[in-house]
Write a protein that holds these residues in place. Structure first.
Motif: not given
Length: 127
Positions: A18-20, A39-43, A55-59
């Motif tokens: 999701n967005t921050k 289920l991991a939630l990242v932004s 453009n930085d996909l968080s992992n």
């Protein structure tokens, strides 16, 4: 989120990106009892600062992402996934609703909610 819970229930490991701004809202809305290890939630940055790399996909989970299931309204996320080498699929929840409605027409007619032409039957008025 229901779709992701369903996927987790069937042994998929899901990373919900999701967005921050929206990520923080989801975290606040979830209680500790609703969390699942699969289920991991990242932004991703949402444009709040000039220095943010959009453009930085968080992992943040440590597990590499292999594919993305993206809401159709987030076409930019699909393109970003392709640039990162991820297989991406668009998901449009509205189509599920339309399918359910179409498959219910016969039952709605038999219950007297719709007539044979699909027109709603008004309820009798009482005075």
């Amino acid at each position: 989120m229901e779709l992701f819970h369903y996927l987790v229930d069937h042994d998929f490991k899901v990373t919900f990106v999701n967005t921050k701004f929206n990520h923080n809202r989801v975290i606040i809305a979830l209680s500790a009892e609703n969390t699942m290890p699969q289920l991991a939630l990242v932004s991703v940055p949402d444009g709040l600062g000039e220095e943010d790399d959009r453009n930085d996909l968080s992992n943040e989970t440590g597990d590499p992402m292999t594919c993305m299931l993206v809401d159709e309204g987030m076409e930019c996320a699909i393109e970003l996934g392709w640039k990162k080498g991820l297989r991406s699929v668009a998901f449009w929840p509205t189509t599920t609703l339309m399918l359910a409605m179409i498959m219910s027409i016969t039952e709605l007619i038999s219950r007297g909610v719709l007539d044979a032409h699909g027109t709603p039957i008004p309820e009798p008025k009482t005075f």
